[in-house]
Design an enzyme around this catalytic site. Structure first.
Site, PDB file in Angstrom:
ATOM      1  N   THR A 175      13.372  91.227  28.242  1.00 44.43           N
ATOM      2  CA  THR A 175      13.292  92.590  28.784  1.00 44.43           C
ATOM      3  C   THR A 175      14.312  92.724  29.904  1.00 44.43           C
ATOM      4  OG1 THR A 175      11.740  91.946  30.525  1.00 44.43           O
ATOM      5  CG2 THR A 175      10.793  92.795  28.468  1.00 44.43           C
ATOM      6  N   ASP A 176      14.699  93.967  30.201  1.00 45.85           N
ATOM      7  CA  ASP A 176      15.374  94.183  31.477  1.00 45.85           C
ATOM      8  C   ASP A 176      14.288  94.000  32.546  1.00 45.85           C
ATOM      9  OD1 ASP A 176      17.077  94.722  33.528  1.00 45.85           O
ATOM     10  OD2 ASP A 176      17.849  96.604  32.706  1.00 45.85           O
ATOM     11  N   TRP A 177      14.717  93.873  33.795  1.00 50.88           N
ATOM     12  CA  TRP A 177      13.799  93.465  34.864  1.00 50.88           C
ATOM     13  C   TRP A 177      12.709  94.513  35.134  1.00 50.88           C
ATOM     14  CZ3 TRP A 177      16.522  89.998  33.154  1.00 50.88           C
ATOM     15  CH2 TRP A 177      16.610  88.731  33.717  1.00 50.88           C
TER      16      TRP A 177
END
Ligand code: BGC
Length: 699
Positions: free
Chosen positions: A235-237
């Protein structure tokens, strides 16, 4: 890593341990588990089985670790790397970054970013390559190959439709499948197929109603089943809402993770909401790449920072785009030069946010001019030094860390001073700077020059040109700005982008003609914001819109300007040189798979130089609406001496000229025009080939 070793590990790992491999440790600056404090993220180590915590660090312009012990080379930003149109050089940049990352113990570099320049005000455009999917995909592939040649992984991001920062966390990007396939997914497809990145980062936004990180169609059907991706997805953060949906959709790793997420996943596995086979599949994907990483095995060492500084310089030099030159450049060494603009001292190396860097130094324009012993107007330079000196502390941060520009107005010198400098100098150089970054998009005021900037250009232009002395503008920016309204007031414009730590030297050497500019625009400079086909950053509520619709569909950048007859300020692919090139001897051959285009590029001028030859294809009028022309191949020549030529052969597969009709790729029958040019609008050779029977393709 062999399947057998992974299967053995899987049989030994408890459910909890498996989940730990998939969920990050949270903040690496506070976690006891962090191997590299200050890196963007890390997975949990499983010490009993000798599985390390794998370290992930940004980013696109060089390794970013928030730890004073980790200074790394600041390379040019991605838009500048794309401006080189030189995959071999970008591969060297990637390799240097990979080596630096490895020597810091990093296993995956969170780069490159492959989103499209959909609008000049995009806050992260500097971190993205181009408005064109082929150029983005080819440059990205070279970058990935380079990083991974150092024995660590690359992570292509942000998959997909993350073209704006406004509302990015929950934004729903609505885009047709055709535009997705032909424009937004395309660079990822090219990079996955050509360079096999170890990982992909799913984007913050939703795609047509479903979070990218929870989107099975995107992460499994398209990425794995159609393109054959065999790495892992993270995932992105902090992206997405539901870890259960994420892992089930094929998003293997949750970043930055933390205790809460770990417990959520574990609970879901125990309740049967995430099948154990899905967990095993994700762990297999992660370990099959990361157990082979050289990052966690390497002893911290010093990479060859001097050699990397040279690569950063080369990339900066090749990414310079000469937009205008009416005899003012190159500058003779003996000439007396007056530098205007605070950017001569506050030279912008890169952008802000996760894509920034902490280099050991930044070569500023003024420092480099002195280093090259130029006859600069020191009295004027002193005034600028005084004006920025009140910002001393910010300056330290500005160069080393976040380049959040102290806002200093450009009225450092008064009108009388400017006129006085015109008497004692031979020419004026004006530096215009912009900084942008992750988290917000730019405003129209950032595109158009501010009043103080306009005043400076007007006054310098009047003072110098009235007495026959030239004025040169340097654009130290990360995304296109207005040039059309003021370019007549200057004799030359050098687009220097944000060139990394070698900024000043690369700019000064280009001004002097020690190197010949050979960059070309990877993105259109429109005349006004009103000309841009994708005006909006989303609807209601303003500032944090819930959705954005890509109404311009496939007509992004030059595809729009060319098809709908809009004149840009400077077109895609454009860039001047200090020498001239001729194009000749076009021949076109066809076989069952592809078209082969051959031609000759000759240096007809007086200086050695490199040219970027571009091949566009213009389709016949058929059932499917198509852009007037599209880039299908390109080649940067070697350094050609005056009179020397290079024979270029480029191939274009039929599938790569096809359009997506909602179900499959179609190449309609008819006569296709091949246009070979030095830009998308400067076409020097034309030929054609015929497709007798419609062709269709899958994936
Ligand atoms: C950015 C990513 C970056 C990540 C880790 C996010 O905010 O969107 O590009 O890799 O942070 O720093």
């Amino acid at each position: 890593m062999s399947q057998q070793i992974i299967e053995e590990l899987l049989s030994k790992l408890s459910i909890e341990e498996k989940v730990k491999i998939l969920v990050g440790i949270g903040d690496t600056t506070s976690s006891q588990l962090a191997r590299v404090p200050g890196a963007a993220g890390q997975t949990h180590p499983i010490e009993r089985l000798n599985i390390p915590g794998f370290v992930l660090a940004d980013g696109p312009a060089g390794v970013r670790i928030e730890n004073p012990a980790c200074r790394a080379t600041a390379f040019p930003v991605e838009v500048m790397l794309a401006s080189t149109w030189n995959p071999e050089l970008v591969e060297q940049v990637g390799k240097a970054m990979g080596e630096e990352a490895r020597s810091c113990g990093v296993d995956v570099l969170l780069a490159p970013a492959l989103n499209i320049h959909r609008h000049p005000l995009g806050g992260r455009n500097f971190e993205y390559f181009s408005e064109d999917p082929l150029l983005s995909g080819k440059i990205a592939s070279a970058y990935v190959r380079g990083v991974q040649s150092a024995g660590i992984g690359a992570c292509i991001k942000h998959f997909v439709g993350n073209e704006q920062e406004t509302g990015r966390w929950g934004l729903d990007t609505f885009v047709s499948e055709r535009a997705l396939r032909e424009i937004y997914l395309k660079p990822f497809e090219i990079a996955v197929k050509e360079a096999k990145p170890w990982s992909v980062m799913s984007a913050y936004n939703k795609l047509n109603g479903v979070h990218c990180s929870e989107n099975e169609w995107l992460l499994t059907t398209v990425l794995r089943e159609e393109w054959g991706f065999d790495g892992f997805v993270m995932t992105d953060w902090g992206a997405g809402e539901d870890v259960v949906r994420q892992i089930n959709a094929g998003n293997d790793v949750i970043m930055p993770g933390g205790q809460d997420k770990l417990e959520q996943v574990l609970k879901a596995v125990r309740e049967g909401k995430i099948p154990i086979e899905t967990i095993d599949r994700a762990v297999t994907r992660v370990l099959s790449k990361l157990l082979g990483s050289a990052g966690y095995k390497s002893t911290p060492g010093k990479p060859d920072l001097e050699a990397h500084a040279k690569i950063a310089y080369e990339a900066a030099v090749e990414g310079m785009v000469l937009l205008k030159n009416e005899g003012a450049l190159p500058i003779d060494r003996g000439k007396k030069i007056a530098f205007f603009g605070v950017g001569q001292i506050l030279t912008v190396k890169g952008g802000m946010g996760s894509g920034h860097t902490h280099p050991p130094y930044v070569s500023t324009i003024l420092d480099a001019a002195r280093e090259r012993s130029l006859a600069i107007d020191e009295e004027l330079a002193k005034k600028y030094a005084e004006a920025v000196s009140t910002y001393k502390e910010e300056l330290e941060i500005f160069y080393r860390d976040e380049p959040d520009k102290p806002s200093i107005s450009e009225d450092v010198v008064g009108e009388a001073d400017i006129y006085a400098t015109a008497q004692r100098n031979d020419l004026a150089v004006i530096v215009v700077t912009r900084v942008s970054g992750e988290g917000w998009d730019l405003a129209p005021e950032d595109f158009y020059l501010r009043d103080d900037e306009k005043w400076l250009i007007d006054t310098v232009s009047e003072a110098y040109r009235k007495i026959g002395k030239p004025v040169v503008a340097i654009l130290n920016i990360g995304t296109p700005i207005d040039v059309a309204s003021w370019r007549e007031k200057v004799d030359a414009i050098l687009l220097a982008w944000q060139p990394g730590q070698e900024a000043g030297r690369a700019i000064i050497d280009t001004l002097l003609g020690l190197v010949n500019p050979s960059g070309k625009l990877p993105t259109t400079f429109p005349k006004t914001l009103g000309d841009v086909p994708s005006w909006t950053f989303g609807g209601e509520p303003a500032g944090s819109p819930k959705s954005v619709t890509y109404e311009e569909d496939i007509y992004v950048g030059y595809r729009y300007y060319d098809t709908f007859g809009k004149e840009p300020a400077y077109e895609f692919g454009y860039g001047l040189s200090y020498t001239t090139f001729s194009y000749s001897d076009l021949s076109i051959e066809q076989d069952s798979e592809q078209v082969k285009v051959k031609f000759r590029v000759t240096n007809t001028g007086k200086m050695p130089g490199k040219e970027v030859a571009q091949v566009y294809v213009k389709p016949p009028k058929g059932k499917i609406d198509k852009p007037q022309k599209e880039l299908k191949a390109f080649k940067k020549t070697r350094l050609l001496q005056p009179g020397e030529h290079e024979d270029i052969v480029l191939t274009i597969g039929y599938k790569d000229m096809a359009s997506f009709n909602g179900k499959e790729w179609v190449l309609e029958k008819g006569t296709y025009k091949i246009m070979v040019g030095s830009s998308s609008r400067r076409i020097h050779l034309e030929g054609e080939f015929k497709i007798h029977e419609e062709k269709t393709f899958r994936n």
